[in-house]
Design an enzyme around this catalytic site. Sequence first.
Site, PDB file in Angstrom:
ATOM      1  N   CYS A   1      32.863 -16.676 -11.592  1.00 43.85           N
ATOM      2  CA  CYS A   1      32.381 -18.006 -11.877  1.00 43.85           C
ATOM      3  C   CYS A   1      32.125 -17.995 -13.285  1.00 43.85           C
ATOM      4  O   CYS A   1      32.048 -19.064 -13.893  1.00 43.85           O
ATOM      5  CB  CYS A   1      31.312 -18.118 -11.287  1.00 43.85           C
ATOM      6  SG  CYS A   1      31.727 -18.479  -9.425  1.00 43.85           S
TER       7      CYS A   1
ATOM      8  N   HIS B   1      26.825 -23.863 -14.907  1.00 38.35           N
ATOM      9  CA  HIS B   1      27.602 -23.349 -13.581  1.00 38.35           C
ATOM     10  C   HIS B   1      26.949 -23.877 -12.084  1.00 38.35           C
ATOM     11  O   HIS B   1      25.878 -23.755 -12.115  1.00 38.35           O
ATOM     12  CB  HIS B   1      27.926 -22.041 -13.547  1.00 38.35           C
ATOM     13  CG  HIS B   1      28.497 -21.526 -12.113  1.00 38.35           C
ATOM     14  ND1 HIS B   1      30.120 -22.102 -11.792  1.00 38.35           N
ATOM     15  CD2 HIS B   1      28.113 -20.608 -11.514  1.00 38.35           C
ATOM     16  CE1 HIS B   1      30.195 -21.363 -10.790  1.00 38.35           C
ATOM     17  NE2 HIS B   1      29.258 -20.587 -10.519  1.00 38.35           N
TER      18      HIS B   1
ATOM     19  N   ASN C   1      30.446 -25.180  -5.092  1.00 37.62           N
ATOM     20  CA  ASN C   1      30.837 -24.292  -6.295  1.00 37.62           C
ATOM     21  C   ASN C   1      32.291 -23.884  -6.247  1.00 37.62           C
ATOM     22  O   ASN C   1      33.074 -23.341  -5.346  1.00 37.62           O
ATOM     23  CB  ASN C   1      30.233 -23.018  -5.813  1.00 37.62           C
ATOM     24  CG  ASN C   1      30.331 -21.877  -6.832  1.00 37.62           C
ATOM     25  OD1 ASN C   1      31.198 -21.840  -7.847  1.00 37.62           O
ATOM     26  ND2 ASN C   1      29.905 -20.553  -6.888  1.00 37.62           N
TER      27      ASN C   1
END
Length: 332
Positions: free
Chosen positions: A116, A256, A286
Site C-alpha cells: 500500500c 492512504h 482500499n
Amino acid sequence: MNNITAAITAVGAYVPDYVLTNKILETLVDTNDEWITSRTGIKERRILKDDTKGTSFLAIKAAQDLIAKANIDPLEIDMVIMATATPDMPVAASGVYVATEIGATNAFAYDLQAACSSFLYGMSTAAAYIQSGRYKKVLLIGADKMSSIVDYTDRTTCIIFGDGAGAALFEPNYEGLGLQDEYLRSDAVGRDFLKIDAGGSLHPASIQTVEEGRHNIKQDGKTVFKYAVTNMADASEMILKRNNLTNADVDWLVPHQANKRIIDATASRMNLEDSKVLMNIEKYGNTTSATLPLVLNDFENLFKKGDTIILAAFGGGFTWGSIYLKWAYDKK
Ligand SMILES: CC(C)(COP(=O)(O)OP(=O)(O)OC[C@H]1O[C@@H](n2cnc3c(N)ncnc32)[C@H](O)[C@@H]1OP(=O)(O)O)[C@@H](O)C(=O)NCCC(=O)NCCS
C-alpha cells in the site's frame, strides 16, 4: 546549484463500473453494513468484473484520462513507473505494456512494489529522477486489481479492498513547488502479518498452495491496524516537526485510504481539523497503490497553487512514510 524541484503537474484516474456494496457483501459472508461502516468507513468498492482484463487495463485508463485532461503528447513522456501489488503477470512488467499501449513509446518503464506504500515510494522515485535533471516528464501510475487476490469467503479481507487506478505526472519546477521532503521507512516485522504466502520463489505455485488458498491476501487485521496507526501518525508528525510546520500551515492531508479509523488517528496526532482531511474510502475501499492518486484526482478542484499537502501511507512489508508537497497549479 541545482534549483529543480519535482512537481505534480497533472492527475488522472479510473475506477471500474461495478459497485460492490456492503449490502451485497452481506450475501457473501457473515457481516453487515453497520459493522463494516463503523469499523472501516467503507460503504462500497469498485470491482473489475471482466476476467480477461488485469491491472494494466485500469492503469491504461487512468493514464489516458491524465493525458486527455493535461493535453500532453505521450511521446514526450520519458519514463513510466507503475506502482502495483497486482501486476498482470509475475514477469514482464505491467508498466512496460501500459507505456506502449498509451503511446509512450519513447519512455522506459517498470513496476514498483511496496504494497500500500507503492505510490508514495513511487513519488520519491519519480521526484528523484526529475530533480536530477535527467528526465522532464515522469508518469507515475498507481493501480491494483485487488479483487484478483481477495478471497470472497474471508470476511476479514473482502470487506476492505477494491479495484482502481490513478496517475500523476511529475515535471521540473523552478519556483520551489512540488516535493519538499520525505520520510520513508520499512520494517520486516510486518512480513507475516499481511501477505500473499505463495506464488513467489519461496513457495512457488503448486496444487497444494492452490488448494490451501495461499495465493490470496491474508492479514492479521488487529496487528496491522496497530502498526498502521502508530507508524502513519509518527511519520506525519515527524515530517511536520522537521520542516517547522504547524497544523495551521497544512492545507490538506492526503492519507492512504485503508481504514477511516487509521486516518482519524493520523489527523488527530497532527491536530488537523476534519475539513483538511481528504477521504473517499467510503466509495472505493482500499485500492492499495491507487488510493493516493484517487484522492488527488477526486479533490483536484480544491487544491490551489502553493498549498501545503502532506501525503501519508502504510502498507504490507511493513512499509510506510509521509511526503511534504507544495501543490504546483490551479486547475483550469
Ligand atoms: C480488519 C479490521 C477492519 C477489523 O476490525 P477490528 O476492529 O480490528 O475487528 P477485530 O479483528 O478485532 O474483530 C472484532 C470482531 O468482529 C468480527 N469480524 C471480523 N470481520 C468481520 C466482518 N467483516 N463482519 C462482522 N464481524 C467481523 C471478528 O471475528 C471479531 O469477533 P469476535 O470478537 O467474536 O472474535 C481492522 O483490524 C483493520 O482495518 N485492520 C487494518 C487492515 C488494513 O488496513 N489492511 C491494509 C493495510 S494497508
